[in-house]
Design a protein around this motif. Structure first.
Motif, PDB file in Angstrom:
ATOM      1  N   GLY A   1       0.820  -1.205   0.000  1.00  0.00           N
ATOM      2  CA  GLY A   1       0.000   0.000   0.000  1.00  0.00           C
ATOM      3  C   GLY A   1       0.852   1.251   0.000  1.00  0.00           C
ATOM      4  N   SER A   2       0.194   2.393  -0.011  1.00  0.00           N
ATOM      5  CA  SER A   2       0.905   3.666  -0.098  1.00  0.00           C
ATOM      6  C   SER A   2       1.722   3.973   1.152  1.00  0.00           C
ATOM      7  N   THR A   3       1.379   3.335   2.269  1.00  0.00           N
ATOM      8  CA  THR A   3       2.111   3.591   3.515  1.00  0.00           C
ATOM      9  C   THR A   3       3.235   2.593   3.750  1.00  0.00           C
ATOM     10  N   GLY A   4       3.460   1.701   2.777  1.00  0.00           N
ATOM     11  CA  GLY A   4       4.500   0.691   2.929  1.00  0.00           C
ATOM     12  C   GLY A   4       3.898  -0.705   2.891  1.00  0.00           C
ATOM     13  N   TYR A   5       4.739  -1.710   3.042  1.00  0.00           N
ATOM     14  CA  TYR A   5       4.249  -3.085   3.018  1.00  0.00           C
ATOM     15  C   TYR A   5       4.081  -3.617   4.431  1.00  0.00           C
ATOM     16  N   TYR A   6       2.877  -4.134   4.704  1.00  0.00           N
ATOM     17  CA  TYR A   6       2.584  -4.771   5.997  1.00  0.00           C
ATOM     18  C   TYR A   6       1.774  -6.045   5.721  1.00  0.00           C
ATOM     19  N   PRO A   7       2.244  -7.201   6.160  1.00  0.00           N
ATOM     20  CA  PRO A   7       1.553  -8.464   5.884  1.00  0.00           C
ATOM     21  C   PRO A   7       0.378  -8.741   6.822  1.00  0.00           C
ATOM     22  N   TYR A   8       0.005  -7.763   7.620  1.00  0.00           N
ATOM     23  CA  TYR A   8      -1.082  -7.946   8.595  1.00  0.00           C
ATOM     24  C   TYR A   8      -2.204  -6.968   8.257  1.00  0.00           C
ATOM     25  N   LYS A   9      -3.435  -7.459   8.317  1.00  0.00           N
ATOM     26  CA  LYS A   9      -4.599  -6.630   8.015  1.00  0.00           C
ATOM     27  C   LYS A   9      -5.513  -6.590   9.236  1.00  0.00           C
ATOM     28  N   PRO A  10      -5.631  -5.428   9.908  1.00  0.00           N
ATOM     29  CA  PRO A  10      -6.509  -5.357  11.081  1.00  0.00           C
ATOM     30  C   PRO A  10      -7.974  -5.169  10.695  1.00  0.00           C
ATOM     31  N   TYR A  11      -8.844  -5.697  11.543  1.00  0.00           N
ATOM     32  CA  TYR A  11     -10.266  -5.368  11.468  1.00  0.00           C
ATOM     33  C   TYR A  11     -10.496  -4.208  12.428  1.00  0.00           C
ATOM     34  N   CYS A  12     -11.188  -3.180  11.964  1.00  0.00           N
ATOM     35  CA  CYS A  12     -11.426  -1.992  12.789  1.00  0.00           C
ATOM     36  C   CYS A  12     -12.209  -2.355  14.049  1.00  0.00           C
ATOM     37  N   THR A  13     -11.772  -1.862  15.194  1.00  0.00           N
ATOM     38  CA  THR A  13     -12.444  -2.179  16.451  1.00  0.00           C
ATOM     39  C   THR A  13     -13.725  -1.375  16.634  1.00  0.00           C
ATOM     40  N   VAL A  14     -14.001  -0.441  15.729  1.00  0.00           N
ATOM     41  CA  VAL A  14     -15.228   0.361  15.820  1.00  0.00           C
ATOM     42  C   VAL A  14     -16.297  -0.142  14.856  1.00  0.00           C
ATOM     43  N   CYS A  15     -15.968  -0.191  13.544  1.00  0.00           N
ATOM     44  CA  CYS A  15     -16.976  -0.625  12.558  1.00  0.00           C
ATOM     45  C   CYS A  15     -16.866  -2.112  12.215  1.00  0.00           C
ATOM     46  N   GLY A  16     -15.782  -2.754  12.597  1.00  0.00           N
ATOM     47  CA  GLY A  16     -15.639  -4.187  12.409  1.00  0.00           C
ATOM     48  C   GLY A  16     -15.182  -4.626  11.032  1.00  0.00           C
ATOM     49  N   THR A  17     -14.900  -3.673  10.126  1.00  0.00           N
ATOM     50  CA  THR A  17     -14.494  -4.059   8.780  1.00  0.00           C
ATOM     51  C   THR A  17     -12.974  -3.994   8.616  1.00  0.00           C
ATOM     52  N   ASP A  18     -12.513  -4.495   7.458  1.00  0.00           N
ATOM     53  CA  ASP A  18     -11.070  -4.445   7.178  1.00  0.00           C
ATOM     54  C   ASP A  18     -10.722  -3.359   6.157  1.00  0.00           C
ATOM     55  N   PHE A  19     -11.562  -2.335   6.082  1.00  0.00           N
ATOM     56  CA  PHE A  19     -11.225  -1.198   5.219  1.00  0.00           C
ATOM     57  C   PHE A  19     -10.233  -0.306   5.971  1.00  0.00           C
ATOM     58  N   THR A  20      -9.139  -0.942   6.315  1.00  0.00           N
ATOM     59  CA  THR A  20      -8.153  -0.293   7.174  1.00  0.00           C
ATOM     60  C   THR A  20      -6.806  -0.188   6.467  1.00  0.00           C
ATOM     61  N   THR A  21      -5.979   0.712   6.953  1.00  0.00           N
ATOM     62  CA  THR A  21      -4.621   0.890   6.424  1.00  0.00           C
ATOM     63  C   THR A  21      -3.648   1.005   7.587  1.00  0.00           C
ATOM     64  N   VAL A  22      -2.670   0.128   7.611  1.00  0.00           N
ATOM     65  CA  VAL A  22      -1.609   0.222   8.619  1.00  0.00           C
ATOM     66  C   VAL A  22      -0.686   1.370   8.208  1.00  0.00           C
ATOM     67  N   THR A  23      -0.476   2.289   9.116  1.00  0.00           N
ATOM     68  CA  THR A  23       0.361   3.460   8.791  1.00  0.00           C
ATOM     69  C   THR A  23       1.719   3.439   9.474  1.00  0.00           C
ATOM     70  N   ALA A  24       1.857   2.645  10.546  1.00  0.00           N
ATOM     71  CA  ALA A  24       3.156   2.588  11.232  1.00  0.00           C
ATOM     72  C   ALA A  24       3.248   1.329  12.074  1.00  0.00           C
TER      73      ALA A  24
END
Length: 579
Positions: free
Chosen positions: A204-227
């Motif tokens: 992704g644009s913030t770098g490569y991360y092999p882990y995808k979190p599910y948002c603890t608020v909405c529950g979806t994986d429309f997330t981006t690891v930034t650091a």
């Protein structure tokens, strides 16, 4: 193992996996991965049947083995399928784990994943498949993979280098045989698989991360690891919903490794020796190919695993119009016994495509199966065929339940069609099939008869249904030619020939002899004379059969005449034939 059983693809793969497990000093682990993202169809079943057959062969040899099925229920909900009890409202759940999506309306399951998992589990039990199920939701939630996740994050630069070698290749479709319209529809839906093959690989644009979190608020994986901080394992992510937070990944339980990393990680975690995969996982840059390079990072090797080919559906158009989508194992088991369904998968190498018939072709499939059963019983079967039969009819623990009196599926279908399922009439007819050893109860014919009844009720084409005339066709009877009139008299009364009266030939074999014998007698031959290559006699038999179908069911063709006559009954047959 007998010499006959050695000549089959299952045995050859069993040889390989046993040798590999021995070299690794571990037990044989055969694995399947199923995503309960919707109805689990007959194409997906190959993902289970192939490891099952290999594991069962290993078990027959007395070698320690385990078949595991990973339920990929922590996968994201990707799209709303066309299934009963589901509306466009389910779109709000796209991006959530399958175990957090509600089941279809009317289901008693606790989640979408459980609903479709339970459907398949019932079918696997009927098929005699034993396994250990592993919920990936439970594994991730319990922190079972925490060390592997942290390791993957620490090695993200190396993983990214491996993946980057394939990103420019572009997707390539495996060559596929030319398919009919309904087969192409089945292939398109089957190719969807779990969707894991096409899942983002973590870049992704913030770098490569092999882990995808599910948002603890909405529950979806429309997330981006930034650091991410390797020392503290602190991870910061943002979500499409606007939420942003920093968590300690070592303690965080709301996310998973991306598929291309998750799969080789699990090979190592479970010490998998054998796992096949579909075409979608074996093209350049896909999970299986990349996994060969990533698995050693986790201390393992990519398992032995053939690519398995497309499973087509004959009669899918009717199935799709009635229920939507590709038929499931549960659908198949309503019209065929477990042994037959197992045989379809056992007799073909994983790389060979085949069809499962829901249309009238099922009768031919059953003819083949019954013929093979007879050859095996008499010791006349070819080694590979005997092996496939053995794997279909039994497992290492023993034989699967079977129909005590396996009367021809084709014959039973004709009887059920004509009697419209009336049990008294059905028993009357089947008891006449074998005069020397008559069936005394319909229970002797089940579960095959139950399958036939369901097939006739739900799958038999309208144009193939048989409706016996309620009264003689007086016009046609009045217009009979002299030869036709003579043929009917010979059939009904012998008329001085070596054939008996119809009533005295009232068994399946007797009526077969009777209807084939009439044209012979008319040509001056003995009714039981064996005649080969006589085209005129063959044409005369076809014309005689057509006459009988016209007078009995107002068609030019129909069920096998001996079966039809048994179903109609002697008195009614005589009346309809003018006698």
């Amino acid at each position: 193992m007998t010499e006959q059983q050695l000549d089959d693809w299952v045995s050859r793969l069993a040889d390989e996996v046993i040798a590999d497990a021995k070299a690794k000093d571990t037990k044989v682990v055969c694995a399947s991965g199923i995503s309960p993202s919707g109805p689990i169809h007959l194409g997906n079943l190959r993902e289970v049947m192939t490891p099952h057959l290999v594991a069962d062969e290993v078990r027959r040899r007395g070698v320690e083995v385990e078949h595991i099925i990973s339920w990929d229920d922590y996968d994201r909900f990707r799209k709303v399928p066309n299934v009963p009890g589901v509306t466009a409202d389910w779109e709000q759940h796209i991006g959530k784990p399958l175990t957090e999506v509600p089941p279809p309306e009317g289901s008693t399951a606790s989640s979408w994943a459980e609903h479709f998992r339970l459907q398949l589990e019932q079918s696997l039990a009927e098929l005699g498949i034993t396994y250990r199920g592993i919920s990936q939701t439970q594994m991730y939630a319990a922190g079972a993979y925490t060390e592997q996740i942290l390791f993957a994050m620490s090695q993200r630069a190396e993983i990214d280098k491996v993946l980057d070698q394939y990103r420019t290749l572009g997707p390539k479709k495996a060559k596929q045989q030319k398919l009919s319209e309904e087969e192409a529809a089945a292939a398109a839906e089957a190719e969807e698989g779990s969707g894991a093959a096409a899942e983002a690989d973590g870049s992704g644009s913030t770098g490569y991360y092999p882990y995808k979190p599910y948002c603890t608020v909405c529950g979806t994986d429309f997330t981006t690891v930034t650091a991410y901080d390797d020392a503290t394992t602190e991870m910061t992510y943002t979500c499409r919903c606007g939420h942003s937070e920093t968590v300690v990944l070592r303690d965080f339980r709301h996310g998973k490794l991306v598929w291309k990393v998750d799969w080789p990680m699990r090979w190592a975690y479970e010490k998998v020796i054998f796992e096949p995969s579909g075409v979608d996982h074996q093209s350049p840059g896909s999970s299986y190919v990349v996994g060969k390079e990533l698995a050693p990072m986790f201390g393992w090797e990519r398992p032995i695993g053939p690519m398995y080919a497309f499973v087509g559906i004959k009669g899918m158009a009717k199935m799709s119009s009635s229920r939507g989508g590709v038929p499931t194992p549960a659908d198949a088991l309503q019209i065929m016994e477990p042994q037959l369904l197992r045989w379809l998968y056992a007799r073909r190498k994983p790389s060979q495509a085949f069809n499962v018939a829901f249309d009238a072709e099922i009768q031919r499939m059953y003819d083949e199966w019954d013929s093979l059963a007879g050859k095996v019983a008499s010791g006349a079967g070819q080694p590979g065929d005997v092996a496939a039969y053995t794997r279909a009819a039994s497992v290492a623990q023993g034989p699967l339940p079977a129909t005590p009196r396996p009367v021809s599926y084709r014959t039973l279908a004709s009887i059920v069609d004509i009697t419209t399922g009336d049990e008294e009439q059905t028993l009357r007819i089947v008891s006449a099939l074998d005069a020397d050893n008559p069936v005394t109860s319909l229970d002797e014919l089940r579960p095959r008869l139950t399958c036939v009844e369901h097939w006739v009720r739900t799958q038999m084409a309208d144009e193939d249904r048989t409706v016996v005339r309620v009264a003689p066709d007086t016009g046609r009877l009045a217009a009979l030619s002299d030869d036709e009139r003579q043929a009917l008299r010979i059939l009904l009364d012998g008329n001085g020939s070596d054939l008996p009266r119809l009533d005295d030939a009232w068994s399946l074999d007797g009526l077969t002899h009777q209807v084939y014998g009439v044209p012979k007698v008319q040509r001056g031959l003995a009714a039981d004379q064996i005649v080969k290559g006589d085209k005129e006699l063959a044409a005369a038999q076809r014309q005689f059969f057509k006459l009988l179908y016209n007078l009995l069911v107002d068609k030019d063709t129909g069920p096998r005449l001996p079966t039809l006559l048994l179903a109609v009954g002697a008195d009614r047959t005589r009346a309809l034939l003018g006698g």
